[in-house]
Design a protein around this motif. Structure first.
Motif, PDB file in Angstrom:
ATOM      1  N   VAL A   1      -8.021   9.876  -1.086  1.00  0.00           N
ATOM      2  CA  VAL A   1      -7.742   8.644  -0.332  1.00  0.00           C
ATOM      3  C   VAL A   1      -6.517   8.826   0.549  1.00  0.00           C
ATOM      4  O   VAL A   1      -6.486   8.346   1.692  1.00  0.00           O
ATOM      5  N   ARG A   2      -5.509   9.541   0.023  1.00  0.00           N
ATOM      6  CA  ARG A   2      -4.282   9.753   0.813  1.00  0.00           C
ATOM      7  C   ARG A   2      -4.554  10.514   2.107  1.00  0.00           C
ATOM      8  O   ARG A   2      -3.829  10.344   3.092  1.00  0.00           O
ATOM      9  N   ARG A   3      -5.596  11.315   2.124  1.00  0.00           N
ATOM     10  CA  ARG A   3      -5.929  12.012   3.360  1.00  0.00           C
ATOM     11  C   ARG A   3      -6.496  11.062   4.405  1.00  0.00           C
ATOM     12  O   ARG A   3      -6.408  11.315   5.610  1.00  0.00           O
ATOM     13  N   GLU A   4      -7.066   9.956   3.953  1.00  0.00           N
ATOM     14  CA  GLU A   4      -7.636   8.963   4.864  1.00  0.00           C
ATOM     15  C   GLU A   4      -6.636   7.867   5.219  1.00  0.00           C
ATOM     16  O   GLU A   4      -6.598   7.393   6.349  1.00  0.00           O
ATOM     17  N   ALA A   5      -5.860   7.435   4.227  1.00  0.00           N
ATOM     18  CA  ALA A   5      -4.927   6.325   4.433  1.00  0.00           C
ATOM     19  C   ALA A   5      -3.632   6.599   3.690  1.00  0.00           C
ATOM     20  O   ALA A   5      -3.357   5.997   2.641  1.00  0.00           O
ATOM     21  N   PRO A   6      -2.813   7.519   4.203  1.00  0.00           N
ATOM     22  CA  PRO A   6      -1.585   7.897   3.505  1.00  0.00           C
ATOM     23  C   PRO A   6      -0.475   6.853   3.579  1.00  0.00           C
ATOM     24  O   PRO A   6       0.532   6.975   2.887  1.00  0.00           O
ATOM     25  N   SER A   7      -0.651   5.854   4.436  1.00  0.00           N
ATOM     26  CA  SER A   7       0.391   4.848   4.620  1.00  0.00           C
ATOM     27  C   SER A   7      -0.247   3.521   4.996  1.00  0.00           C
ATOM     28  O   SER A   7      -1.440   3.452   5.332  1.00  0.00           O
ATOM     29  N   ARG A   8       0.557   2.487   4.971  1.00  0.00           N
ATOM     30  CA  ARG A   8       0.046   1.170   5.396  1.00  0.00           C
ATOM     31  C   ARG A   8      -0.329   1.209   6.875  1.00  0.00           C
ATOM     32  O   ARG A   8      -1.313   0.584   7.278  1.00  0.00           O
ATOM     33  N   GLU A   9       0.426   1.932   7.671  1.00  0.00           N
ATOM     34  CA  GLU A   9       0.100   2.053   9.088  1.00  0.00           C
ATOM     35  C   GLU A   9      -1.283   2.670   9.277  1.00  0.00           C
ATOM     36  O   GLU A   9      -2.092   2.201  10.093  1.00  0.00           O
ATOM     37  N   ALA A  10      -1.577   3.714   8.517  1.00  0.00           N
ATOM     38  CA  ALA A  10      -2.893   4.348   8.609  1.00  0.00           C
ATOM     39  C   ALA A  10      -3.981   3.415   8.095  1.00  0.00           C
ATOM     40  O   ALA A  10      -5.101   3.376   8.634  1.00  0.00           O
ATOM     41  N   LEU A  11      -3.667   2.647   7.054  1.00  0.00           N
ATOM     42  CA  LEU A  11      -4.625   1.685   6.507  1.00  0.00           C
ATOM     43  C   LEU A  11      -4.955   0.620   7.557  1.00  0.00           C
ATOM     44  O   LEU A  11      -6.121   0.252   7.743  1.00  0.00           O
ATOM     45  N   GLU A  12      -3.931   0.154   8.259  1.00  0.00           N
ATOM     46  CA  GLU A  12      -4.153  -0.861   9.290  1.00  0.00           C
ATOM     47  C   GLU A  12      -4.963  -0.297  10.456  1.00  0.00           C
ATOM     48  O   GLU A  12      -5.769  -1.017  11.067  1.00  0.00           O
ATOM     49  N   ALA A  13      -4.765   0.976  10.770  1.00  0.00           N
ATOM     50  CA  ALA A  13      -5.565   1.612  11.826  1.00  0.00           C
ATOM     51  C   ALA A  13      -7.035   1.691  11.407  1.00  0.00           C
ATOM     52  O   ALA A  13      -7.943   1.451  12.219  1.00  0.00           O
ATOM     53  N   LEU A  14      -7.282   2.019  10.137  1.00  0.00           N
ATOM     54  CA  LEU A  14      -8.652   2.037   9.621  1.00  0.00           C
ATOM     55  C   LEU A  14      -9.277   0.654   9.710  1.00  0.00           C
ATOM     56  O   LEU A  14     -10.434   0.494  10.113  1.00  0.00           O
ATOM     57  N   PHE A  15      -8.501  -0.341   9.322  1.00  0.00           N
ATOM     58  CA  PHE A  15      -8.999  -1.712   9.347  1.00  0.00           C
ATOM     59  C   PHE A  15      -9.345  -2.134  10.774  1.00  0.00           C
ATOM     60  O   PHE A  15     -10.390  -2.743  11.017  1.00  0.00           O
ATOM     61  N   ALA A  16      -8.469  -1.810  11.715  1.00  0.00           N
ATOM     62  CA  ALA A  16      -8.724  -2.164  13.119  1.00  0.00           C
ATOM     63  C   ALA A  16      -9.991  -1.475  13.627  1.00  0.00           C
ATOM     64  O   ALA A  16     -10.802  -2.077  14.342  1.00  0.00           O
ATOM     65  N   GLU A  17     -10.162  -0.223  13.244  1.00  0.00           N
ATOM     66  CA  GLU A  17     -11.343   0.541  13.682  1.00  0.00           C
ATOM     67  C   GLU A  17     -12.630  -0.054  13.125  1.00  0.00           C
ATOM     68  O   GLU A  17     -13.620  -0.227  13.845  1.00  0.00           O
TER      69      GLU A  17
ATOM     70  N   TRP B   1       0.814  -1.225   0.000  1.00  0.00           N
ATOM     71  CA  TRP B   1       0.000   0.000   0.000  1.00  0.00           C
ATOM     72  C   TRP B   1       0.841   1.266   0.000  1.00  0.00           C
ATOM     73  O   TRP B   1       0.498   2.250  -0.671  1.00  0.00           O
ATOM     74  N   ASP B   2       1.943   1.309   0.727  1.00  0.00           N
ATOM     75  CA  ASP B   2       2.760   2.526   0.798  1.00  0.00           C
ATOM     76  C   ASP B   2       3.193   2.988  -0.584  1.00  0.00           C
ATOM     77  O   ASP B   2       3.062   4.174  -0.921  1.00  0.00           O
ATOM     78  N   THR B   3       3.730   2.053  -1.381  1.00  0.00           N
ATOM     79  CA  THR B   3       4.198   2.450  -2.718  1.00  0.00           C
ATOM     80  C   THR B   3       3.025   2.679  -3.668  1.00  0.00           C
ATOM     81  O   THR B   3       3.097   3.539  -4.551  1.00  0.00           O
ATOM     82  N   TYR B   4       1.943   1.942  -3.456  1.00  0.00           N
ATOM     83  CA  TYR B   4       0.785   2.095  -4.337  1.00  0.00           C
ATOM     84  C   TYR B   4       0.146   3.465  -4.157  1.00  0.00           C
ATOM     85  O   TYR B   4      -0.053   4.199  -5.129  1.00  0.00           O
ATOM     86  N   VAL B   5      -0.154   3.816  -2.921  1.00  0.00           N
ATOM     87  CA  VAL B   5      -0.804   5.106  -2.680  1.00  0.00           C
ATOM     88  C   VAL B   5       0.157   6.255  -2.985  1.00  0.00           C
ATOM     89  O   VAL B   5      -0.259   7.365  -3.311  1.00  0.00           O
ATOM     90  N   GLY B   6       1.463   5.954  -2.938  1.00  0.00           N
ATOM     91  CA  GLY B   6       2.456   6.978  -3.231  1.00  0.00           C
ATOM     92  C   GLY B   6       2.616   7.281  -4.703  1.00  0.00           C
ATOM     93  O   GLY B   6       3.272   8.268  -5.059  1.00  0.00           O
ATOM     94  N   GLY B   7       2.059   6.437  -5.580  1.00  0.00           N
ATOM     95  CA  GLY B   7       2.165   6.724  -7.010  1.00  0.00           C
ATOM     96  C   GLY B   7       2.057   5.533  -7.932  1.00  0.00           C
ATOM     97  O   GLY B   7       1.801   5.684  -9.130  1.00  0.00           O
ATOM     98  N   ASP B   8       2.224   4.308  -7.398  1.00  0.00           N
ATOM     99  CA  ASP B   8       2.149   3.136  -8.267  1.00  0.00           C
ATOM    100  C   ASP B   8       0.766   2.934  -8.876  1.00  0.00           C
ATOM    101  O   ASP B   8       0.622   2.206  -9.853  1.00  0.00           O
ATOM    102  N   PHE B   9      -0.249   3.564  -8.311  1.00  0.00           N
ATOM    103  CA  PHE B   9      -1.600   3.429  -8.870  1.00  0.00           C
ATOM    104  C   PHE B   9      -1.686   3.963 -10.287  1.00  0.00           C
ATOM    105  O   PHE B   9      -2.615   3.638 -11.044  1.00  0.00           O
ATOM    106  N   ARG B  10      -0.722   4.800 -10.666  1.00  0.00           N
ATOM    107  CA  ARG B  10      -0.750   5.403 -12.005  1.00  0.00           C
ATOM    108  C   ARG B  10      -0.407   4.399 -13.106  1.00  0.00           C
ATOM    109  O   ARG B  10      -0.661   4.669 -14.280  1.00  0.00           O
ATOM    110  N   SER B  11       0.144   3.268 -12.734  1.00  0.00           N
ATOM    111  CA  SER B  11       0.579   2.278 -13.729  1.00  0.00           C
ATOM    112  C   SER B  11      -0.575   1.874 -14.638  1.00  0.00           C
ATOM    113  O   SER B  11      -1.670   1.556 -14.178  1.00  0.00           O
ATOM    114  N   ARG B  12      -0.319   1.937 -15.948  1.00  0.00           N
ATOM    115  CA  ARG B  12      -1.264   1.524 -16.991  1.00  0.00           C
ATOM    116  C   ARG B  12      -2.483   2.436 -17.125  1.00  0.00           C
ATOM    117  O   ARG B  12      -3.476   2.081 -17.754  1.00  0.00           O
TER     118      ARG B  12
END
Length: 257
Positions: free
Chosen positions: A115-131, A88-99
């Motif tokens: 989306v980056r404002r909600e889950a800018p990193s894998r750590e933030a994504l995991e916090a969302l998931f836990a919540e 997720w870190d690399t994807y949200v950072g720019g890899d989503f642009r691929s293709r």
């Protein structure tokens, strides 16, 4: 949940260049968006965040605790932005642009900025998931889902007849349940038939072992040149006639002396 006239496109390979100028893109995409949103809202994986224009969700947890993937579904484009959880870190950072390119890339850029404002990193994504996964709620009613969608889309959500769709869903569930009962009954009848056939086969095999002759139902010859093949309880045991080389079960054989 797209209109019937557009459902034929669900499995069609839709290219981004074609989508960009397709007059039905938004209507078609919103139907797919609603279907995917309902799937996550009703319990597939976890719905992490939802807005009028996109939602972020993930799949069911794996043995490693966290889901295998996270995905962002756009409302006005019929594609999702999919990432493996650990990437997720690399994807949200720019890899989503691929293709992606052109208007599709512009839409993805605008969405991922939110989306980056909600889950800018894998750590933030995991916090969302836990919540979100701390108190799972089992939901199914499409009427309730329509009310939920209205919190995102307002009165536009009620353009669909959710009560009628819920009645169709319940009818489909009843049909599946009825089919399951029929299948169970068919399996029960089959198991009884196999058990009876194997019981006959064992009796005939005992007679054969004592020197008796059996009549082959294939070639109709009465002979002791038979070989018995006993099978597990859920499979029909059978004989092979050495005169004609064909097989038959106990239920097909004659128990006449």
């Amino acid at each position: 949940m797209s209109p019937p006239r557009l459902r034929g496109y669900y499995d069609a390979p839709l290219h981004f260049d074609c989508l960009a100028t397709w007059k039905d893109r938004e209507e078609f995409s919103r139907g797919r968006f609603v279907s995917a949103l309902y799937s996550h809202w009703s319990g597939y994986g976890t719905l992490l965040r939802a807005t009028p224009g996109w939602f972020l969700a993930c799949g069911p947890p794996t043995p490693d605790k966290f889901p295998y993937f996270a995905a962002v579904q756009l409302a006005d484009w019929s594609f999702s932005l999919y990432s493996r959880w650990r990437e997720w870190d690399t994807y949200v950072g720019g890899d989503f642009r691929s293709r992606l390119d052109g208007p599709a890339l512009d839409a993805a850029e605008a969405t991922m900025a939110e989306v980056r404002r909600e889950a800018p990193s894998r750590e933030a994504l995991e916090a969302l998931f836990a919540e979100r996964s701390a108190h799972p709620v089992a939901r199914q009613s499409l009427v309730e889902f329509g009310d939920y969608l209205a919190t995102l889309w307002g009165e536009a959500a009620y353009r669909m007849d959710w009560r009628a769709l819920e009645q169709e869903r319940q009818a489909a569930e009843r049909d599946r349940a009825a089919q399951a009962l029929v299948s169970e009954e068919q399996q029960r009848v089959r198991a009884q038939a196999i058990a009876l056939s194997n019981e006959i086969a064992r009796r005939l095999a005992a007679k054969l072992a004592s020197g008796a002759r059996l009549t082959c139902p294939r070639c109709h010859q009465r002979t002791h040149q038979m070989r018995f093949y006993e099978q597990p309880p859920d499979t029909r045991s059978y004989f092979v006639c050495k005169l004609c080389g064909r097989s038959f079960s106990g239920a097909e054989a004659s128990e006449d002396p």
